[in-house]
Design a protein around this motif. Structure first.
Motif, short mmCIF file in Angstrom:
data_model
loop_
_atom_site.label_atom_id
_atom_site.label_comp_id
_atom_site.label_asym_id
_atom_site.label_seq_id
_atom_site.Cartn_x
_atom_site.Cartn_y
_atom_site.Cartn_z
N ARG A 339 67.40 70.54 42.20
CA ARG A 339 68.14 70.82 41.11
C ARG A 339 69.77 70.88 41.50
O ARG A 339 70.74 70.42 40.69
CB ARG A 339 67.76 71.97 40.57
N TYR A 340 69.92 71.33 42.53
CA TYR A 340 71.21 71.40 43.28
C TYR A 340 71.96 69.98 43.47
O TYR A 340 73.23 70.03 43.29
CB TYR A 340 71.45 72.44 44.46
N LEU A 341 71.26 69.24 43.97
CA LEU A 341 71.69 68.03 44.27
C LEU A 341 71.95 67.23 42.89
O LEU A 341 72.98 66.29 42.86
CB LEU A 341 70.52 67.21 45.07
N ASN A 342 71.11 67.42 42.04
CA ASN A 342 71.49 66.96 40.57
C ASN A 342 72.73 67.60 39.99
O ASN A 342 73.71 66.67 39.47
CB ASN A 342 70.31 67.04 39.59
N ILE A 343 72.90 68.77 40.45
CA ILE A 343 74.34 69.35 39.87
C ILE A 343 75.43 68.66 40.76
O ILE A 343 76.54 68.32 39.93
CB ILE A 343 74.23 70.95 39.98
N ALA A 344 75.09 68.49 41.83
CA ALA A 344 76.40 67.84 42.61
C ALA A 344 76.78 66.38 42.10
O ALA A 344 77.73 65.94 42.06
CB ALA A 344 75.81 67.68 44.26
N ALA A 345 75.63 65.48 41.87
CA ALA A 345 76.01 64.30 41.20
C ALA A 345 76.70 64.47 39.75
O ALA A 345 77.66 63.81 39.37
CB ALA A 345 74.56 63.87 40.61
N GLN A 346 76.44 65.46 39.03
CA GLN A 346 76.96 65.87 37.80
C GLN A 346 78.61 66.02 38.17
O GLN A 346 79.47 65.64 37.14
CB GLN A 346 76.32 66.94 36.77
N GLU A 347 78.80 66.96 39.08
CA GLU A 347 80.12 67.54 39.48
C GLU A 347 80.96 66.47 40.19
O GLU A 347 82.09 66.69 40.30
CB GLU A 347 79.89 68.60 40.21
N GLY A 348 80.34 65.33 40.31
CA GLY A 348 81.01 64.12 41.06
C GLY A 348 81.40 64.53 42.40
O GLY A 348 82.52 64.18 42.93
N LEU A 349 80.56 65.46 43.37
CA LEU A 349 80.68 65.65 44.73
C LEU A 349 80.96 64.66 45.50
O LEU A 349 80.08 63.59 45.45
CB LEU A 349 80.08 66.76 44.95
N THR A 350 81.80 64.55 46.43
CA THR A 350 81.99 63.35 47.52
C THR A 350 80.99 63.65 48.77
O THR A 350 80.84 64.85 49.57
CB THR A 350 83.29 63.32 48.11
N ALA A 351 79.83 62.83 48.70
CA ALA A 351 78.72 62.99 49.87
C ALA A 351 79.16 62.27 51.32
O ALA A 351 79.47 61.00 51.13
CB ALA A 351 77.37 62.57 49.40
N VAL A 352 79.44 62.83 52.15
CA VAL A 352 79.61 62.29 53.38
C VAL A 352 78.09 61.60 53.87
O VAL A 352 78.20 60.56 54.48
CB VAL A 352 80.02 63.24 54.55
N ARG A 353 77.18 62.31 53.70
CA ARG A 353 75.64 62.00 53.92
C ARG A 353 74.87 62.59 52.94
O ARG A 353 74.88 63.98 52.53
CB ARG A 353 75.08 62.49 55.19
N ASP A 354 73.74 61.63 52.26
CA ASP A 354 72.82 62.38 51.36
C ASP A 354 71.76 61.36 51.24
O ASP A 354 71.35 60.50 52.17
CB ASP A 354 73.59 62.84 49.90
#
Length: 481
Positions: A339-354
């Motif tokens: 659920r937190y990873l989904n929130i990260a996607a919604q917030e447009g966070l920049t992933a170095v690795r995922d």
């Protein structure tokens, strides 16, 4: 499949009064490996009664005699080392190396509190310096009484040791509730109690969930103290229940710990310490340094070093040699982190690795080790405890900014500071509001040093002499000299 429908009360395995059964899962194979009883209030009442009856004689034994039993627990755990490591890896999902650390730390804890129990005898009746002439005062340390111990699922053996060892050393008797998610390793404590001839009623072990065992235990009028490790939500409920009868509580709750990397740090060495602080036990650790504050001068080099190490992690069977990262311990925890990873996607966070950077194993409750950079402080991922392999990072321009952002949290359990200058690292650490602060190292948790936090991270301290004091009441006897 193992069936555990009994409770350990008064040195006997007896049929539980509970009618529900709970599934225990292997998180790698995603299959049921055991069922345990849910237990109910009748089980709690019987266990508390046994503990209450046994407590005066256990206290009267004295610290030296109690120390011998604590050494017995340590010795018995050592003889079962390989089988317990395998069991922990199977039930919890820890890689073998991590399961070994959990067990070895537990053994060290029992041995430490055996020494503390012996020393307790020498402290009884110590004179107090008083200014009034013709008056003497002496200090005594009495056990709290009957204590309820509620342990979490992420480190079953060591968190049990952190509570059980000092409680027994102090002269308390115990009702222990393991987590229903990972109850299997702690069953051995009942077997050891019988093996070392621990007096009946001193240790009672109840299987069950919060509804069946946890809530009745925290409310029981025969329980003098509750020691709980787990979530803030449950910890607050424990505190409310105990407050109704002014019972003592120790609470080790959540964390959102920072790790600070200053501009004079070696990025390669820093990367190793950052990795250890967040991906150990798949990030399911209350002290996980899940907020990375890195000076802008070394940020890019550190991100590159972390990416390289994350790519090299081996995800797989916890029982296989060479596995670095096991699955989440439960499907529920995987869903929580997702659920937190989904929130990260919604917030447009920049992933170095995922998850887009690697293929996960075909089976098991796995999540990819994840690193987000330039995370806004307003993000829920920056503010809230995730309890998974997710690291949030942002750069800072100064030492002052790093300290301010590190302390800008509802929690204060732990922190790490990395600097090329050890004295600077210690100085920064001294300014942080946290219970345990490491500098230029991995997270060293020692039986001699206190464990616990500031703010919403809990109440009280475990380990060290402070952990023993948590199970003692101070009494003064005063009169004519």
């Amino acid at each position: 499949m193992q069936l555990l429908s009994q409770q350990f009360i008064n040195n006997q395995w007896v049929a539980s009064k509970g009618t529900r059964m709970l599934d225990v899962m292997n998180p790698y194979r995603e299959e049921r490996i055991a069922q345990v009883t849910a237990g109910d209030a009748s089980d709690v009442d019987a266990a508390v009664h046994a503990a209450r009856k046994a407590q005066p004689a256990w206290q009267a034994l004295g610290g030296v005699a109690r120390a011998a039993y604590l050494e017995g627990f340590a010795d018995a755990l050592e003889t079962r080392r390989e089988s317990l490591i395998t069991l922990s890896a199977t039930n919890n999902g820890k890689p073998l190396m991590e399961a070994g650390i959990d067990l070895d730390d537990a053994i060290a804890c029992y041995r430490y509190y055996a020494k503390q129990a012996k020393a307790l005898d020498t402290r009884q009746g110590e004179p107090v310096n008083v200014e009034m002439e013709g008056v003497e005062a002496r200090t005594y340390h009495d056990p709290v009484g009957v204590v309820g111990l509620i342990t979490p699922w992420n480190f079953p053996l060591v968190t049990s040791a952190w509570k059980l060892a000092p409680a027994l050393a102090a002269g308390c008797t115990v009702v222990l509730k393991p987590s229903e998610v990972t109850p299997l390793p702690e069953q051995v404590l009942a077997d050891i109690a019988l093996e070392i001839n621990l007096p009946a009623g001193v240790l009672n072990l109840l299987n069950g969930d919060g509804e069946g065992i946890g809530a009745p235990l925290t409310r029981h009028p025969g329980v003098d103290k509750i020691s709980f490790t787990g979530s803030n939500r449950v910890g607050e409920a424990v505190m409310q229940a105990a407050s109704a009868r002014t019972a003592s509580v120790s609470l080790e709750l959540g964390g959102k710990s920072p790790i600070i990397v200053m501009e004079d740090a070696d990025p390669e060495q820093a990367a190793d310490w950052v990795m250890a602080g967040i991906y150990f036990n798949a990030g399911q650790i209350c002290s996980a340094t899940s907020r990375l504050l890195v000076h802008e001068n070394v940020a890019e080099a550190l991100y590159a070093a972390l990416a390289e190490r994350m790519d090299a992690l081996t995800l797989g069977d916890p029982l296989a040699e060479g596995t670095d990262l096991g699955p989440m311990t439960s499907a529920k925890q995987r869903e929580t982190v997702q659920r937190y990873l989904n929130i990260a996607a919604q917030e447009g966070l920049t992933a170095v690795r995922d998850a887009t950077h690697r293929t996960l194993p075909d089976q098991g409750y796995f999540l990819a080790p994840t690193l987000y950079r330039d995370v806004p402080v307003e993000s829920r991922l920056w503010q809230e405890e995730i309890f998974g392999p997710v690291l949030c990072a942002r750069s800072v321009v100064s030492e002052a900014e790093a300290i301010a952002l590190a302390d800008d949290s509802a929690y204060g359990l732990a922190a790490t500071v990395i600097s090329g200058d050890p004295e600077r690292a210690k100085r920064i650490g001294r300014k942080l509001k946290a219970g345990s602060i490491w500098y230029n190292s991995e997270q060293l948790v020692l039986p001699e040093t206190a464990w616990g936090g500031f703010k919403r991270s809990g109440i009280g301290r475990e380990l060290g002499p402070w952990g023993l004091s948590a199970y003692l009441e101070v009494k003064h006897v005063i009169g004519p000299a």
